[in-house]
Design an enzyme around this catalytic site. Sequence first.
Site, PDB file in Angstrom:
ATOM      1  N   SER A 112     -11.984  31.570  28.153  1.00 56.24           N
ATOM      2  CA  SER A 112     -11.074  30.434  28.029  1.00 56.24           C
ATOM      3  C   SER A 112      -9.917  30.663  27.066  1.00 56.24           C
ATOM      4  O   SER A 112      -8.933  29.947  27.111  1.00 56.24           O
ATOM      5  CB  SER A 112     -11.839  29.176  27.607  1.00 56.24           C
ATOM      6  OG  SER A 112     -12.233  29.264  26.256  1.00 56.24           O
ATOM      7  N   LYS A 149     -10.553  26.865  20.368  1.00 59.52           N
ATOM      8  CA  LYS A 149      -9.343  26.540  21.141  1.00 59.52           C
ATOM      9  C   LYS A 149      -8.128  26.574  20.221  1.00 59.52           C
ATOM     10  O   LYS A 149      -8.242  26.688  19.005  1.00 59.52           O
ATOM     11  CB  LYS A 149      -9.440  25.149  21.775  1.00 59.52           C
ATOM     12  CG  LYS A 149     -10.668  24.924  22.645  1.00 59.52           C
ATOM     13  CD  LYS A 149     -10.668  25.737  23.895  1.00 59.52           C
ATOM     14  CE  LYS A 149     -11.944  25.477  24.693  1.00 59.52           C
ATOM     15  NZ  LYS A 149     -12.202  26.493  25.671  1.00 59.52           N
TER      16      LYS A 149
END
Length: 184
Positions: free
Chosen positions: A48, A97
């Site tokens: 990701s 993230k």
Amino acid sequence: MMVQFISPGEAKIIRASLADVAAIGGIGVPLLLVLRLLAPISHIPSGSMEPVLQEGDRVLVNNMQYFTKDPERGDIVAFDSGFRGGLWNKEKVRFVKRVVGLPGDEVQIVNGDVYVNGQIFSQPYTVRHDENLALVKVPFEHYFLMGDNREHSYDSRYLGPVPAERIQGKVAFIARPSAFRLGL
């Protein structure tokens, strides 16, 4: 059967060695425990955050970073996702993230382009994904976090903005397992 005694010189060396081991252990073990609390190591389980973080990378997270200042746009952070490890395993699942939106910002995605406060947010490190996201106003003490590989990231587009208290720290160092393999 023959019994062999240790000479006084050998006994002195053994005592000195044991004292060294005790001193190193007495300092090293508590230091290791403190470092594990202040800068834990996290495993990157998915793609990701590619291309910056690869699946299988390990990252050192600075848990002290945000005691004195707030996260900034572009920081890569580790945070409590709100998920738990399983039915009996109550361990927090940590996500990694990038900070895209700060408290009070307006974030929108149009044809894959991310806009923050009406301005295109240039992110040359991302893997582009042509999608749209309606305008989101980031609440006070929340952050809008996204993975760099947008097509393969479960982030604030689905979770919503993340409360500041769930952000655990900033990624300070990346270790690639392939860099430590000999002969590759």
